[in-house]
Design a protein around this motif. Structure first.
Motif, PDB file in Angstrom:
ATOM      1  N   MET A  40      -4.330  -1.612  -3.258  1.00  0.00           N
ATOM      2  CA  MET A  40      -4.118  -0.665  -3.376  1.00  0.00           C
ATOM      3  C   MET A  40      -1.972  -0.546  -3.287  1.00  0.00           C
ATOM      4  SD  MET A  40      -6.240   1.388  -4.861  1.00  0.00           S
ATOM      5  CE  MET A  40      -5.349   2.379  -4.762  1.00  0.00           C
ATOM      6  N   GLN A  93       2.414   3.616  -5.125  1.00  0.00           N
ATOM      7  CA  GLN A  93       2.179   5.153  -5.907  1.00  0.00           C
ATOM      8  C   GLN A  93       1.729   5.179  -7.297  1.00  0.00           C
ATOM      9  OE1 GLN A  93       5.138   7.843  -3.484  1.00  0.00           O
ATOM     10  NE2 GLN A  93       5.003   9.571  -5.111  1.00  0.00           N
ATOM     11  N   TRP A 144      -6.088   6.932  -5.700  1.00  0.00           N
ATOM     12  CA  TRP A 144      -6.121   7.416  -4.556  1.00  0.00           C
ATOM     13  C   TRP A 144      -7.107   8.869  -5.144  1.00  0.00           C
ATOM     14  CZ3 TRP A 144      -5.705   5.159  -0.523  1.00  0.00           C
ATOM     15  CH2 TRP A 144      -5.809   4.486  -0.055  1.00  0.00           C
ATOM     16  N   VAL A 171     -10.822   7.331   2.091  1.00  0.00           N
ATOM     17  CA  VAL A 171      -9.623   7.663   2.321  1.00  0.00           C
ATOM     18  C   VAL A 171      -8.962   6.915   3.654  1.00  0.00           C
ATOM     19  CG1 VAL A 171      -6.954   8.473   1.919  1.00  0.00           C
ATOM     20  CG2 VAL A 171      -9.288   9.306   0.443  1.00  0.00           C
ATOM     21  N   SER A 176      -7.689   2.789   3.939  1.00  0.00           N
ATOM     22  CA  SER A 176      -5.772   2.670   4.640  1.00  0.00           C
ATOM     23  C   SER A 176      -5.796   2.216   5.989  1.00  0.00           C
ATOM     24  CB  SER A 176      -5.591   4.863   4.927  1.00  0.00           C
ATOM     25  OG  SER A 176      -5.842   5.936   3.559  1.00  0.00           O
ATOM     26  N   LEU A 217       0.803   7.461   1.117  1.00  0.00           N
ATOM     27  CA  LEU A 217      -0.343   7.937   1.155  1.00  0.00           C
ATOM     28  C   LEU A 217       0.630  10.084   0.992  1.00  0.00           C
ATOM     29  CD1 LEU A 217      -2.979   7.779   4.257  1.00  0.00           C
ATOM     30  CD2 LEU A 217      -3.236   7.405   1.617  1.00  0.00           C
TER      31      LEU A 217
END
Length: 343
Positions: A25, A30, A37, A45, A49, A91
């Motif tokens: 990821m 992005q 995501w 998540v 993360s 994120l």
């Protein structure tokens, strides 16, 4: 045209599934990772993360191998670096600010712990004391999120009727809605964990009493006398919290017997050589006749010893007693009151 088989890098095997997903990821970034995501739950998540933020440097051959597994190509990328900052930036591009803030607050905690990890470090007695006043359904939700061994201990510390009710609800429980779980977490943060943190703040007089306990007798007396002149209340408070060698005379014989078994024999002989007859007899009474005789002989064979050496040995026995009490192996009696306390 035959394709050259992809050789798995040796380092790849060291990554678990969650770390592989986190590295992938991070490599997708992005633009390409955004749609993925958006399909993940808040718990997924958070987990992904947390792994991403602790990845560190990922070699390019690992990145390329991961992308090859998804039939992608990344030959121009030498490496990627997972950190709190890069995770937060990524994120922020795919999630709203409130969700990012909540996620980063959790993974920035000690060792990236979530609320449920933090609860696992709270003793079962304390947690059960809080939960017994909650609705059984709420208790069931909380216990379902804890590790099984910790949940078992908490159940055992709850009143029997409540525990049985909670077990029945856990058996009937289906997937907990995200909104309900978020509300429970918020309540735990604002009520239980906040109150627990305040309760854990230590009285500075207790810390100072331990420091004074570690001093030699002359320094301790000089410091307390000086403190008497400037802050008599503080001096009295420290004295009341100190546990000295003389206080060992108030212990139960069973506790003394544990200390005798654990103590260094030469150190104990040196400590008792400077002790009063009452404490000597208490220690001797917990030993076999032969052990007591040998100890007396050791004390006699020392000849004259410095008072300072005796005091240091006595302080070592006090520290041993406190360590044993911390482990729950003995009970220390507060000589200033009629109550017993486990330190």
């Amino acid at each position: 045209m035959m394709m050259t088989p992809v050789v798995e890098p040796p380092e790849f095997k060291r990554l678990n599934q969650r770390q592989r997903a986190a590295a992938l990821m991070l490599a997708l970034g992005q633009e390409h990772g955004g749609p993925i995501w958006e399909q993940l739950s808040i718990d997924e998540v958070k987990e992904l993360s947390a792994s991403m933020a602790q990845l560190g440097r990922i070699p390019s051959n690992i990145v390329e191998h991961l992308l090859n597994q998804f039939q992608a190509e990344m030959s121009s990328m030498s490496s990627c670096h997972g950190s709190f900052e890069t995770t937060e930036r990524l994120l922020n591009g795919v999630l709203d600010a409130d969700r990012v803030k909540e996620i980063m607050e959790d993974i920035r905690g000690p060792s990236g712990r979530t609320m449920w990890d933090k609860l696992s470090n709270v003793s079962e007695a304390v947690l059960a004391g809080y939960l017994r006043n909650e609705y059984p359904q709420t208790i069931a939700v909380i216990l379902s999120k804890l590790k099984s061994d910790h949940a078992a201990r908490v159940l055992g510390a709850l009143p029997r009727e409540i525990a049985v009710d909670v077990v029945q609800r856990m058996l009937r429980m289906e997937t907990v809605q995200k909104e309900v779980l978020a509300q429970v977490e918020a309540t735990l943060k604002t009520e239980f964990m906040a109150n627990f943190a305040r309760a854990q703040r230590r009285d500075p007089h207790e810390a100072m009493a331990e420091i004074f306990n570690a001093m030699d007798r002359a320094t301790e007396e000089n410091m307390l006398q000086a403190l008497d002149a400037r802050s008599p209340d503080a001096a009295d408070r420290i004295r009341s919290l100190m546990f000295t060698f003389e206080d060992l005379g108030g212990l139960l014989p069973a506790s003394i017997a544990v200390i005798v078994r654990q103590a260094d024999k030469r150190q104990m002989a040196l400590a008792l050589k400077g002790a009063n007859d009452e404490i000597k007899q208490l220690f001797f009474s917990t030993m076999t006749e032969r052990s007591a005789k040998l100890l007396r002989e050791d004390m006699a064979s020392m000849g004259p010893v410095r008072a300072r050496d005796c005091e240091e040995a006595q302080s070592a026995l006090v520290r041993l007693a406190k360590n044993l009490a911390d482990m729950g192996e003995i009970v220390l009696v507060d000589p200033k009151s009629d109550d017993t306390m486990i330190i």
